[in-house]
Scaffold this active site. Structure first.
Site, PDB file in Angstrom:
ATOM      1  N   ASP A 149       0.829  -1.199   0.000  1.00 45.50           N
ATOM      2  CA  ASP A 149       0.000   0.000   0.000  1.00 45.50           C
ATOM      3  C   ASP A 149       0.870   1.257   0.000  1.00 45.50           C
ATOM      4  O   ASP A 149       2.074   1.195   0.171  1.00 45.50           O
ATOM      5  CB  ASP A 149      -0.866   0.021   1.266  1.00 45.50           C
ATOM      6  CG  ASP A 149      -2.103  -0.839   1.106  1.00 45.50           C
ATOM      7  OD1 ASP A 149      -2.391  -1.257  -0.018  1.00 45.50           O
ATOM      8  OD2 ASP A 149      -2.767  -1.089   2.128  1.00 45.50           O
ATOM      9  N   LYS A 169      -3.039   4.099  -3.320  1.00 48.87           N
ATOM     10  CA  LYS A 169      -3.617   4.819  -2.204  1.00 48.87           C
ATOM     11  C   LYS A 169      -5.126   4.700  -2.325  1.00 48.87           C
ATOM     12  O   LYS A 169      -5.677   4.925  -3.399  1.00 48.87           O
ATOM     13  CB  LYS A 169      -3.187   6.280  -2.369  1.00 48.87           C
ATOM     14  CG  LYS A 169      -3.332   7.124  -1.172  1.00 48.87           C
ATOM     15  CD  LYS A 169      -2.750   8.493  -1.513  1.00 48.87           C
ATOM     16  CE  LYS A 169      -3.067   9.491  -0.429  1.00 48.87           C
ATOM     17  NZ  LYS A 169      -2.510  10.789  -0.724  1.00 48.87           N
ATOM     18  N   MET A 228      -8.008   8.922   9.539  1.00 50.02           N
ATOM     19  CA  MET A 228      -8.512   9.525   8.296  1.00 50.02           C
ATOM     20  C   MET A 228      -9.405  10.728   8.572  1.00 50.02           C
ATOM     21  O   MET A 228     -10.389  10.950   7.888  1.00 50.02           O
ATOM     22  CB  MET A 228      -9.306   8.475   7.482  1.00 50.02           C
ATOM     23  CG  MET A 228      -8.472   7.277   7.107  1.00 50.02           C
ATOM     24  SD  MET A 228      -9.436   5.912   6.438  1.00 50.02           S
ATOM     25  CE  MET A 228      -9.999   5.109   7.937  1.00 50.02           C
TER      26      MET A 228
HETATM   27  N1  SAH Z   1      -4.224   0.035   9.192  1.00 53.14           N
HETATM   28  C1  SAH Z   1      -3.685   1.344   9.562  1.00 53.14           C
HETATM   29  C2  SAH Z   1      -4.674   2.455   9.308  1.00 53.14           C
HETATM   30  C3  SAH Z   1      -5.014   2.679   7.853  1.00 53.14           C
HETATM   31  S1  SAH Z   1      -6.117   4.030   7.623  1.00 53.14           S
HETATM   32  C4  SAH Z   1      -3.243   1.306  11.012  1.00 53.14           C
HETATM   33  O1  SAH Z   1      -3.523   0.350  11.739  1.00 53.14           O
HETATM   34  O2  SAH Z   1      -2.585   2.258  11.448  1.00 53.14           O
HETATM   35  C5  SAH Z   1      -4.977   5.345   7.249  1.00 53.14           C
HETATM   36  C6  SAH Z   1      -4.977   6.369   8.381  1.00 53.14           C
HETATM   37  O3  SAH Z   1      -4.143   5.936   9.446  1.00 53.14           O
HETATM   38  C7  SAH Z   1      -4.430   7.719   7.995  1.00 53.14           C
HETATM   39  O4  SAH Z   1      -5.408   8.518   7.353  1.00 53.14           O
HETATM   40  C8  SAH Z   1      -4.072   8.292   9.348  1.00 53.14           C
HETATM   41  O5  SAH Z   1      -5.215   8.746  10.033  1.00 53.14           O
HETATM   42  C9  SAH Z   1      -3.577   7.060  10.081  1.00 53.14           C
HETATM   43  N2  SAH Z   1      -2.116   6.941  10.034  1.00 53.14           N
HETATM   44  C10 SAH Z   1      -1.401   5.944   9.508  1.00 53.14           C
HETATM   45  N3  SAH Z   1      -0.075   6.142   9.691  1.00 53.14           N
HETATM   46  C11 SAH Z   1       0.039   7.315  10.374  1.00 53.14           C
HETATM   47  C12 SAH Z   1       1.134   8.063  10.888  1.00 53.14           C
HETATM   48  N4  SAH Z   1       2.389   7.654  10.740  1.00 53.14           N
HETATM   49  N5  SAH Z   1       0.868   9.215  11.535  1.00 53.14           N
HETATM   50  C13 SAH Z   1      -0.387   9.644  11.707  1.00 53.14           C
HETATM   51  N6  SAH Z   1      -1.462   8.974  11.263  1.00 53.14           N
HETATM   52  C14 SAH Z   1      -1.260   7.828  10.606  1.00 53.14           C
END
Ligand code: SAH
Length: 262
Positions: free
Chosen positions: A43, A65, A178
């Site tokens: 991803d 994305k 998100m």
């Molecule tokens: N499966 C992932 C989430 C995917 S949805 C998990 O468990 O983290 C994608 C969202 O995750 C982004 O829009 C943001 O809100 C958050 N996200 C992922 N990585 C991030 C990071 N390094 N810093 C801040 N938010 C993050």
């Protein structure tokens, strides 16, 4: 040392979480499977440098994305995973954070089950855990929050379909994934459902990486502060009185530190 199977099996799909950004937060199991995979379907939001752990001859397929036009539609992606596994490959499906937290891991597994493809799931550090730790905001704390909720702040047709009365309850922490685009709506709804305007809220952008930015404010002031700072995705919103602890507990990045590779 480990009870895990020693190597990646052919014809199997491994749904692997790569953590929130800092490569050091990858699990040993994830690192081993990535290093052994014949094909890696990845991803947009995966930890920086993670693909360098793959075999030089491993097939690398970008799944894109979710919100962009360039992404592979989910149904096509599901078919691709089935096809790669049927051709006898050890397939790693690499995702940001944890595959089962807003990661569509469940949908992909349903397709694998329907096609009789063997699979395993490797958990990852989800963004809420990673960002909270690296921002110095404990998600629970005996003086502040006895529960924590993860919610999607994804805006659809100008609204966010969530159970606002339960999210606006006191003594809990709510983490919105998100949620940058819907931040004003999130703050508005939480206040409309009873939380005070001064209720603490924070945004963490690029959490756990050297590009991490943390902004703290309250429900009334956070949207303007975030807009002024130009915060963009990926960012996480943390709402709760635990945010007050950040000023005392922040530790990352250490001044002059070179510990996080990005
Ligand atoms: N499966 C992932 C989430 C995917 S949805 C998990 O468990 O983290 C994608 C969202 O995750 C982004 O829009 C943001 O809100 C958050 N996200 C992922 N990585 C991030 C990071 N390094 N810093 C801040 N938010 C993050």
């Amino acid at each position: 040392m480990s009870h895990s199977p020693p190597s990646a099996s052919r014809g199997t799909v491994y749904i692997v979480g790569s953590g929130p950004g800092d490569l050091d937060l990858l699990t040993l199991r994830a690192a081993r499977l990535i290093g052994e995979a014949d094909a890696i379907v990845y991803d947009h939001l995966i930890a920086d440098g993670v693909l360098e752990l793959a075999r030089p001859d491993a097939e690398r397929i970008y799944a894109g994305k979710e919100s962009s036009n360039h992404s592979v539609p989910q149904a096509e992606l599901n078919r691709m995973l089935v096809r790669l596994a049927r051709s006898g490959k050890a397939v790693v499906r690499l995702k940001g954070g944890d595959p089962f937290v807003f990661g569509r891991g469940g949908e992909e597994i349903e397709a694998l089950v329907a096609s009789g493809i063997p699979f395993e799931v490797v958990p990852g550090v989800t963004a809420a855990a990673g960002c909270a730790a690296y921002a110095g905001i404990p998600l629970t704390h005996r003086d502040h929050a006895q529960a924590v909720a993860f919610a999607t702040g994804h805006l659809k047709d100008g609204t966010i379909n969530l159970d606002w009365p339960s999210l606006a309850r006191p003594r809990q922490t709510v983490v919105f994934y998100m949620g940058v685009g819907g931040l004003s709506e999130i703050c508005r709804q939480l206040m409309a459902h009873g939380l005070p305007a001064e209720h603490p809220a924070a945004v963490v952008q690029n959490g756990t990486t050297r590009r991490q930015r943390v902004l703290t404010a309250n429900l009334a002031t956070l949207p303007a502060k975030v807009a002024a700072a130009g915060i963009r995705s990926p960012a996480l919103i943390i709402v709760g009185t635990v945010v007050r602890l950040q000023s005392t507990l922040a530790w990352f990045p250490r001044p002059g530190s070179d510990e996080v590779k990005d």
